[in-house]
Design a protein around this motif. Structure first.
Motif, PDB file in Angstrom:
ATOM      1  N   ASP A  31      25.414  53.753  39.038  1.00 11.75           N
ATOM      2  CA  ASP A  31      24.356  54.269  38.157  1.00 11.75           C
ATOM      3  C   ASP A  31      23.983  52.984  37.066  1.00 11.75           C
ATOM      4  O   ASP A  31      25.069  52.776  36.257  1.00 11.75           O
ATOM      5  N   PRO A  32      22.860  52.377  36.976  1.00 12.44           N
ATOM      6  CA  PRO A  32      22.540  51.281  36.199  1.00 12.44           C
ATOM      7  C   PRO A  32      22.683  51.670  34.585  1.00 12.44           C
ATOM      8  O   PRO A  32      22.753  50.828  33.770  1.00 12.44           O
ATOM      9  N   ALA A  33      22.628  52.887  34.528  1.00 14.17           N
ATOM     10  CA  ALA A  33      22.794  53.237  33.144  1.00 14.17           C
ATOM     11  C   ALA A  33      24.126  53.373  32.476  1.00 14.17           C
ATOM     12  O   ALA A  33      24.353  53.358  31.279  1.00 14.17           O
ATOM     13  N   PHE A  34      25.108  53.212  33.368  1.00 18.41           N
ATOM     14  CA  PHE A  34      26.504  52.789  32.726  1.00 18.41           C
ATOM     15  C   PHE A  34      26.670  51.511  32.437  1.00 18.41           C
ATOM     16  O   PHE A  34      26.064  50.493  33.291  1.00 18.41           O
ATOM     17  N   PRO A  35      27.557  51.116  31.483  1.00 18.42           N
ATOM     18  CA  PRO A  35      27.875  49.541  31.444  1.00 18.42           C
ATOM     19  C   PRO A  35      28.276  48.836  32.667  1.00 18.42           C
ATOM     20  O   PRO A  35      29.084  49.371  33.465  1.00 18.42           O
ATOM     21  N   GLU A  36      28.075  47.712  32.714  1.00 20.17           N
ATOM     22  CA  GLU A  36      28.630  46.556  33.557  1.00 20.17           C
ATOM     23  C   GLU A  36      29.929  46.346  33.681  1.00 20.17           C
ATOM     24  O   GLU A  36      30.152  45.817  32.550  1.00 20.17           O
ATOM     25  N   ILE A  37      30.607  46.391  34.634  1.00 25.08           N
ATOM     26  CA  ILE A  37      32.204  45.948  34.661  1.00 25.08           C
ATOM     27  C   ILE A  37      32.072  44.813  35.614  1.00 25.08           C
ATOM     28  O   ILE A  37      31.642  44.481  36.736  1.00 25.08           O
ATOM     29  N   CYS A  38      32.969  43.622  34.968  1.00 24.14           N
ATOM     30  CA  CYS A  38      33.005  42.512  35.763  1.00 24.14           C
ATOM     31  C   CYS A  38      34.590  42.143  35.545  1.00 24.14           C
ATOM     32  O   CYS A  38      35.011  41.842  34.526  1.00 24.14           O
ATOM     33  N   ILE A  39      35.223  41.811  36.760  1.00 28.06           N
ATOM     34  CA  ILE A  39      36.625  41.741  37.012  1.00 28.06           C
ATOM     35  C   ILE A  39      36.960  40.533  37.849  1.00 28.06           C
ATOM     36  O   ILE A  39      36.463  40.469  39.017  1.00 28.06           O
ATOM     37  N   ARG A  40      37.678  39.604  37.446  1.00 21.39           N
ATOM     38  CA  ARG A  40      37.978  38.514  38.279  1.00 21.39           C
ATOM     39  C   ARG A  40      39.418  38.810  38.875  1.00 21.39           C
ATOM     40  O   ARG A  40      40.555  39.122  38.127  1.00 21.39           O
ATOM     41  N   LEU A  41      39.559  38.445  40.049  1.00 19.95           N
ATOM     42  CA  LEU A  41      40.901  38.887  40.855  1.00 19.95           C
ATOM     43  C   LEU A  41      41.419  37.403  41.652  1.00 19.95           C
ATOM     44  O   LEU A  41      40.696  36.870  42.222  1.00 19.95           O
ATOM     45  N   LEU A  85      37.348  51.385  45.359  1.00 27.30           N
ATOM     46  CA  LEU A  85      37.066  50.219  44.883  1.00 27.30           C
ATOM     47  C   LEU A  85      37.228  49.132  45.847  1.00 27.30           C
ATOM     48  O   LEU A  85      36.398  48.101  45.703  1.00 27.30           O
ATOM     49  N   ALA A  86      37.804  49.341  46.792  1.00 26.24           N
ATOM     50  CA  ALA A  86      37.850  48.204  48.037  1.00 26.24           C
ATOM     51  C   ALA A  86      36.511  48.006  48.599  1.00 26.24           C
ATOM     52  O   ALA A  86      36.166  46.521  49.014  1.00 26.24           O
ATOM     53  N   ALA A  87      35.589  49.026  48.769  1.00 25.65           N
ATOM     54  CA  ALA A  87      34.340  48.675  49.276  1.00 25.65           C
ATOM     55  C   ALA A  87      33.389  47.872  48.477  1.00 25.65           C
ATOM     56  O   ALA A  87      32.463  47.321  48.763  1.00 25.65           O
ATOM     57  N   ARG A  88      33.925  47.836  47.218  1.00 25.93           N
ATOM     58  CA  ARG A  88      32.887  47.184  46.135  1.00 25.93           C
ATOM     59  C   ARG A  88      33.456  45.728  45.770  1.00 25.93           C
ATOM     60  O   ARG A  88      33.037  44.925  44.917  1.00 25.93           O
ATOM     61  N   LEU A  89      34.536  45.306  46.598  1.00 22.63           N
ATOM     62  CA  LEU A  89      35.353  43.871  46.280  1.00 22.63           C
ATOM     63  C   LEU A  89      34.370  43.038  47.008  1.00 22.63           C
ATOM     64  O   LEU A  89      34.187  42.808  48.083  1.00 22.63           O
ATOM     65  N   GLN A  90      34.066  41.759  46.197  1.00 25.42           N
ATOM     66  CA  GLN A  90      33.368  40.706  46.555  1.00 25.42           C
ATOM     67  C   GLN A  90      34.383  39.423  46.932  1.00 25.42           C
ATOM     68  O   GLN A  90      35.176  38.971  45.949  1.00 25.42           O
ATOM     69  N   ARG A  91      34.788  38.957  48.038  1.00 22.82           N
ATOM     70  CA  ARG A  91      35.748  37.916  48.319  1.00 22.82           C
ATOM     71  C   ARG A  91      34.905  36.548  48.087  1.00 22.82           C
ATOM     72  O   ARG A  91      33.837  36.298  48.863  1.00 22.82           O
ATOM     73  N   GLU A  92      35.961  35.649  47.883  1.00 17.28           N
ATOM     74  CA  GLU A  92      35.486  34.288  47.797  1.00 17.28           C
ATOM     75  C   GLU A  92      36.145  33.527  48.978  1.00 17.28           C
ATOM     76  O   GLU A  92      37.003  34.071  49.700  1.00 17.28           O
ATOM     77  N   ALA A  93      35.697  32.236  49.231  1.00 14.83           N
ATOM     78  CA  ALA A  93      36.296  31.623  50.358  1.00 14.83           C
ATOM     79  C   ALA A  93      37.777  31.292  50.231  1.00 14.83           C
ATOM     80  O   ALA A  93      38.439  31.200  51.319  1.00 14.83           O
ATOM     81  N   ASP A  94      38.208  31.171  48.934  1.00 15.64           N
ATOM     82  CA  ASP A  94      39.651  31.052  48.687  1.00 15.64           C
ATOM     83  C   ASP A  94      40.318  32.169  48.856  1.00 15.64           C
ATOM     84  O   ASP A  94      41.795  32.141  48.462  1.00 15.64           O
ATOM     85  N   GLY A  95      40.051  33.277  49.252  1.00 19.28           N
ATOM     86  CA  GLY A  95      40.819  34.529  49.042  1.00 19.28           C
ATOM     87  C   GLY A  95      40.861  35.278  47.686  1.00 19.28           C
ATOM     88  O   GLY A  95      40.971  36.526  47.872  1.00 19.28           O
ATOM     89  N   SER A  96      40.330  34.717  46.807  1.00 17.04           N
ATOM     90  CA  SER A  96      40.072  35.523  45.597  1.00 17.04           C
ATOM     91  C   SER A  96      38.971  36.520  45.427  1.00 17.04           C
ATOM     92  O   SER A  96      38.335  36.389  46.420  1.00 17.04           O
ATOM     93  N   GLY A  97      38.531  37.192  44.444  1.00 15.50           N
ATOM     94  CA  GLY A  97      37.380  37.993  44.602  1.00 15.50           C
ATOM     95  C   GLY A  97      37.121  38.347  43.196  1.00 15.50           C
ATOM     96  O   GLY A  97      37.596  38.032  42.004  1.00 15.50           O
ATOM     97  N   TRP A  98      35.975  38.998  43.288  1.00 10.96           N
ATOM     98  CA  TRP A  98      35.234  39.638  42.151  1.00 10.96           C
ATOM     99  C   TRP A  98      35.006  41.257  42.140  1.00 10.96           C
ATOM    100  O   TRP A  98      34.534  41.778  43.263  1.00 10.96           O
ATOM    101  N   LEU A  99      35.094  41.800  41.216  1.00 15.12           N
ATOM    102  CA  LEU A  99      34.717  43.403  41.077  1.00 15.12           C
ATOM    103  C   LEU A  99      33.500  43.471  40.172  1.00 15.12           C
ATOM    104  O   LEU A  99      33.923  43.357  38.808  1.00 15.12           O
ATOM    105  N   ARG A 100      32.226  43.665  40.638  1.00 10.73           N
ATOM    106  CA  ARG A 100      31.047  44.022  39.670  1.00 10.73           C
ATOM    107  C   ARG A 100      30.511  45.354  39.920  1.00 10.73           C
ATOM    108  O   ARG A 100      30.041  45.438  41.156  1.00 10.73           O
ATOM    109  N   LEU A 101      30.556  46.037  39.074  1.00 12.39           N
ATOM    110  CA  LEU A 101      29.899  47.583  39.361  1.00 12.39           C
ATOM    111  C   LEU A 101      29.602  48.300  37.904  1.00 12.39           C
ATOM    112  O   LEU A 101      30.048  47.676  36.949  1.00 12.39           O
ATOM    113  N   HIS A 102      28.878  49.273  37.992  1.00 18.46           N
ATOM    114  CA  HIS A 102      28.643  50.011  36.942  1.00 18.46           C
ATOM    115  C   HIS A 102      29.542  51.425  36.719  1.00 18.46           C
ATOM    116  O   HIS A 102      29.587  52.193  37.757  1.00 18.46           O
ATOM    117  N   TRP A 103      30.182  51.398  35.801  1.00 14.11           N
ATOM    118  CA  TRP A 103      31.236  52.528  35.826  1.00 14.11           C
ATOM    119  C   TRP A 103      31.178  53.614  34.668  1.00 14.11           C
ATOM    120  O   TRP A 103      30.794  52.992  33.605  1.00 14.11           O
TER     121      TRP A 103
END
Length: 316
Positions: free
Chosen positions: A225-235, A249-267
């Motif tokens: 829901d965009p009405a909730f604050p956006e969360i940004c987490i670096r992994l 949370l796993a389905a919303r994990l964005q992976r980078e080429a080096d294996g690291s990832g980002w978690l961006r969502l409205h919570w």
């Protein structure tokens, strides 16, 4: 085991080869006399049982005899589809062609899709992850929940979460299994968003005959829901791997080429405490960039853990 079930099982065994009365008795954990009566009953039913006396003898069926495929009940069909779908979801399984042909053959034996409640099969899914052996978690209200899901009915439940017990009015959206546990995505009227529930934590369930309100709710996802604050987490790479075990949370994990990832969502801020507990398990592998309120929640929980550790140290 009921006698008719045992008679059917005996026929299936005899189709595959020769069995003696003693071996059948051991297999079904009954007396030899019981097996002899079962064989006699099968003959009276017209089953062409071949009896060979003497050493090396036994009971069998003619090589050209085949029992017609046994009809499956609706629930049996759903369980079989669920088991096969979990196999198809595996990333790497040997015998790829055999797997596809098995799916086609088994599907041909199952009830037609018209006989299964519309959309119910799509509401059920599974994960390939297996649960290690240990305590079992009974799900006494699973059938009622499945019925409500298929009919689009509301349910009133008593739910025991990690922190408390509550009464909630839910509209089930999807059932799935992961690591040996059943989960349900459901819209919560009290929280006004979709939440994840463990089915074995349901203490009571009542299917409602009427919806709780005349106006259909606007079903909102608590993390989209965009009405909730956006969360940004670096992994880090390790953090991303660990986060894959967290179902919401796993389905919303964005992976980078080096294996690291980002978690961006409205919570939903009301659920920051739950999210913070998940992030604490990742330790330094997760870095919360925004929002400040989530970082403060993490600091508060970490301080509580530290304070408890200090108290324990003083006692010992």
């Amino acid at each position: 085991m009921h006698r008719m079930d045992r008679l059917t099982a005996i026929v299936l065994l005899l189709q595959r080869g020769k069995w003696t009365a003693a071996s059948l008795a051991r297999h079904f954990e009954v007396s030899r006399r019981t097996i002899l009566r079962d064989i006699e009953a099968l003959c009276e039913m017209g089953m062409p049982v071949v009896a060979e006396p003497g050493p090396g003898g036994g009971y069998s069926l003619p090589a050209d005899y085949a029992l017609a495929p046994l009809p499956l009940s609706l629930h049996e069909a759903l369980l079989l589809r669920l088991a096969l779908s979990s196999l198809l979801q595996l990333r790497s399984v040997p015998f790829k062609e055999a797997r596809a042909s098995l799916w086609a053959k088994i599907t041909a034996l199952l009830p037609s899709r018209e006989e299964i409640e519309p959309g119910l099969e799509q509401m059920l899914s599974s994960s390939s992850a297996a649960r290690s052996r240990g305590a079992e978690f009974p799900v006494p209200f699973f059938s009622d929940l499945l019925q409500a899901l298929a009919a689009g009915r509301w349910v009133r439940v008593t739910y025991r979460s990690e922190r408390r017990q509550s009464e909630q009015t839910l509209l089930p959206q999807r059932l799935f299994t992961n690591a040996g546990l059943w989960y349900c995505y459901a819209y919560s009227l009290e929280h006004d968003c979709v939440r994840l529930y463990r089915v074995d934590r349901l203490l009571r369930l009542e299917i409602l005959t009427e919806p709780p309100s005349a106006k259909p709710p606007e079903i909102r996802d608590r993390w989209e829901d965009p009405a909730f604050p956006e969360i940004c987490i670096r992994l880090t790479e390790r953090g991303a791997l660990r986060l894959e075990r967290c179902i919401p949370l796993a389905a919303r994990l964005q992976r980078e080429a080096d294996g690291s990832g980002w978690l961006r969502l409205h919570w939903n801020p009301d659920d920051y405490d739950w999210l913070a507990r998940q992030l604490l398990s990742l330790g330094p592998e997760a870095r919360v960039l925004t929002p400040t309120a989530l970082r403060q929640c993490l600091q508060r929980l970490a301080s509580q853990i530290l304070a408890c550790s200090e108290e324990e140290k003083m006692v010992t």
